[in-house]
Design an enzyme around this catalytic site. Structure first.
Site, short mmCIF file in Angstrom:
data_model
loop_
_atom_site.label_atom_id
_atom_site.label_comp_id
_atom_site.label_asym_id
_atom_site.label_seq_id
_atom_site.Cartn_x
_atom_site.Cartn_y
_atom_site.Cartn_z
N THR A 42 0.90 -1.30 0.02
CA THR A 42 -0.12 -0.03 -0.04
C THR A 42 0.82 1.38 -0.01
O THR A 42 0.30 2.33 -0.41
CB THR A 42 -0.96 0.07 1.22
OG1 THR A 42 -0.09 -0.15 2.38
CG2 THR A 42 -2.10 -0.91 1.03
N TYR A 150 -7.76 -7.86 10.54
CA TYR A 150 -6.88 -6.76 11.02
C TYR A 150 -6.82 -7.09 12.63
O TYR A 150 -5.85 -6.98 12.97
CB TYR A 150 -7.19 -5.64 10.35
CG TYR A 150 -6.57 -4.27 10.55
CD1 TYR A 150 -5.41 -4.13 9.95
CD2 TYR A 150 -7.13 -3.47 11.71
CE1 TYR A 150 -4.58 -2.77 10.37
CE2 TYR A 150 -6.47 -2.37 11.85
CZ TYR A 150 -5.23 -1.92 11.37
OH TYR A 150 -4.24 -1.01 11.67
P1 NAD Z 1 -0.25 2.35 5.16
O1 NAD Z 1 -0.88 1.25 4.34
O2 NAD Z 1 0.06 3.74 4.63
O3 NAD Z 1 1.37 1.82 5.37
C1 NAD Z 1 1.67 0.26 5.36
C2 NAD Z 1 2.88 0.23 5.03
O4 NAD Z 1 3.34 -1.25 5.12
C3 NAD Z 1 2.85 0.43 3.53
O5 NAD Z 1 3.80 1.14 3.05
C4 NAD Z 1 3.04 -1.09 2.89
O6 NAD Z 1 3.48 -1.40 1.53
C5 NAD Z 1 3.73 -1.64 4.15
N1 NAD Z 1 3.42 -3.23 4.18
C6 NAD Z 1 2.14 -3.80 4.33
N2 NAD Z 1 2.55 -5.20 4.42
C7 NAD Z 1 3.69 -5.44 4.44
C8 NAD Z 1 4.60 -6.60 4.35
N3 NAD Z 1 4.39 -7.70 4.76
N4 NAD Z 1 6.04 -6.31 4.50
C9 NAD Z 1 6.77 -5.04 4.27
N5 NAD Z 1 5.81 -4.24 4.23
C10 NAD Z 1 4.69 -4.00 4.16
O7 NAD Z 1 -0.60 2.63 6.54
P2 NAD Z 1 -0.58 3.72 7.78
O8 NAD Z 1 -1.69 4.48 8.00
O9 NAD Z 1 0.77 4.40 7.51
O10 NAD Z 1 -0.33 2.62 9.06
C11 NAD Z 1 0.87 2.46 9.42
C12 NAD Z 1 0.77 1.53 10.68
O11 NAD Z 1 0.15 2.16 11.57
C13 NAD Z 1 -0.08 -0.02 10.25
O12 NAD Z 1 0.64 -1.22 11.09
C14 NAD Z 1 -1.29 0.37 10.71
O13 NAD Z 1 -1.99 -0.89 11.45
C15 NAD Z 1 -0.96 1.25 11.93
N6 NAD Z 1 -2.13 2.08 12.50
C16 NAD Z 1 -2.39 3.10 11.60
C17 NAD Z 1 -3.67 4.12 11.86
C18 NAD Z 1 -3.81 5.32 11.25
O14 NAD Z 1 -4.86 5.58 11.39
N7 NAD Z 1 -3.06 5.75 10.30
C19 NAD Z 1 -4.41 3.67 12.94
C20 NAD Z 1 -3.95 2.73 13.62
C21 NAD Z 1 -2.93 1.89 13.51
#
Ligand code: NAD
Ligand code: UDP
Length: 317
Positions: A42, A150
């Site tokens: 993503t 998730y």
């Molecule tokens: P995002 O989707 O922009 O970022 C996730 C990143 O992880 C992406 O760059 C994706 O390519 C990478 N990724 C996914 N699976 C992978 C794998 N197997 N190996 C290597 N890379 C992988 O999402 P975000 O909003 O930046 O969220 C980042 C983290 O924070 C996530 O773990 C999410 O669960 C957590 N989080 C975010 C929020 C929010 O509101 N943004 C809220 C709660 C938790």
């Protein structure tokens, strides 16, 4: 003269995503050396392209469901799709990333002695029966519903973090992140703020799921990154879990009205069915973060939305 301390070597898994790219940028600014690991599911290289010229930054394409080696002092695990739209596309992959991915990073931390931080989530609380949510609340998650890949994946990752801490004496940290927004979300990310801002800027109807009375509490990205750094650098015996989010709560309908006001858009509202298991209310109790980390968000929703609107006006219109 004493020797200069060597720079901190930090691995950011998921570093090319929305939050990860901001974290990489901030760590470099503070003098760290950053290894960004991402499979681009993503995220995208463009998010960190400006960092590639900077000394101390390395980008490695890698899926954390496979073991990895790296000489590092700290590990942030942000690797996992965060938008319901994306994590539901391939739910088995989401579970594998959350559980097997977390184990691979915990094994790396065991070998290197690195501190390790897990980006957990308010989804741990499911559709909460307690409001606001405190860390002591164990949650109300449907284990077999469409969001479970998730929610349960993240819950199991928390379990692993605490088991590695107890069993292998790892220095682990767990942050429960509440809805965070800002520049570098994907225009097609599917989460509510990016959807509403892009729709408003394009003059398209804003898609409200349900009647819009469900609530969320929205945190601006810079505040959240500050909280993650404070947590990583907190005392060894503080593992969390700790809520990181903005305690100001809005309904989805109020958010839509605010986005329309700030963009000056003539968009209308379009009501669509509420997705299954969509939580009704969500607001963090941040007493623990205030006490242990001296942290609280300082960006008002209006200011954060203005910066986000400026960003999407450049990239998505
Ligand atoms: P995002 O989707 O922009 O970022 C996730 C990143 O992880 C992406 O760059 C994706 O390519 C990478 N990724 C996914 N699976 C992978 C794998 N197997 N190996 C290597 N890379 C992988 O999402 P975000 O909003 O930046 O969220 C980042 C983290 O924070 C996530 O773990 C999410 O669960 C957590 N989080 C975010 C929020 C929010 O509101 N943004 C809220 C709660 C938790
Ligand atoms: N939502 C909405 N319209 C959209 C996207 C989301 O009304 O275009 C709602 C969604 O149903 C939820 C809230 O906004 O109640 C937050 O959704 P998001 O996907 O951003 O995050 P999460 O549900 O994971 O908190």
């Amino acid at each position: 003269m004493g020797a200069r301390p060597s720079p901190l070597r930090v691995l950011v898994a998921g570093g090319a995503g929305f939050l990860g790219s901001h974290l990489c940028e901030r760590l470099l600014r503070e003098g760290g050396r950053v290894l960004c690991v991402d499979n681009f599911q993503t995220g995208c290289a463009a998010n960190v392209a400006p960092l590639l010229q900077r000394e101390g930054f390395t980008l490695r394409e890698h899926d954390i469901t496979a073991p990895l080696e790296a000489d590092v002092d700290q590990i942030y695990n942000l690797a996992c799709p965060a938008s319901p739209l994306h994590y539901r596309e391939d739910p088995v992959r989401t579970v594998r990333t959350s559980v097997v991915g977390a184990m691979n990073l915990l094994e790396l931390a065991t070998r290197t002695g690195a501190r390790i931080l897990q980006a957990s989530t308010s989804e741990i609380y499911g559709d909460p029966a307690e409001h606001p949510q405190q860390e002591a609340y164990h949650g109300n998650v449907n284990p077999i519903g469409p969001r479970a890949c998730y929610d349960e994946g993240k819950r199991c990752a928390e379990t692993l973090f605490f088991d590695y801490h107890r069993q292998h004496e790892l220095r682990t940290k767990v942050a429960r992140i509440f809805n965070t927004y800002g520049p570098r979300m994907r225009p097609d990310d599917g989460r509510v703020i990016s959807n509403f801002v892009v729709q408003a800027l394009r003059g398209q109807p804003l898609t409200l799921y349900g009647d819009g009375s469900q609530s969320r509490s929205f945190c601006y990205v810079d505040d959240l990154i500050d909280g993650l750094l404070r947590l990583m650098n907190s005392a060894d015996d503080f593992c969390g879990p700790v809520n990181l989010g903005n305690p100001v709560e809005s309904t989805v309908r109020e958010l839509a009205d605010e986005v329309i006001r700030l963009t000056g858009s003539r968009s209308t509202l379009r009501y669509l069915p509420l997705p299954e298991d969509d939580p009704v209310r969500r607001r963090p109790d941040i007493t623990l973060a205030r006490a242990e980390l001296g942290w609280r968000p300082t960006t008002a929703l209006e200011d954060g939305l203005r910066r986000t609107i400026d960003y999407f006006a450049r990239v998505a219109t």
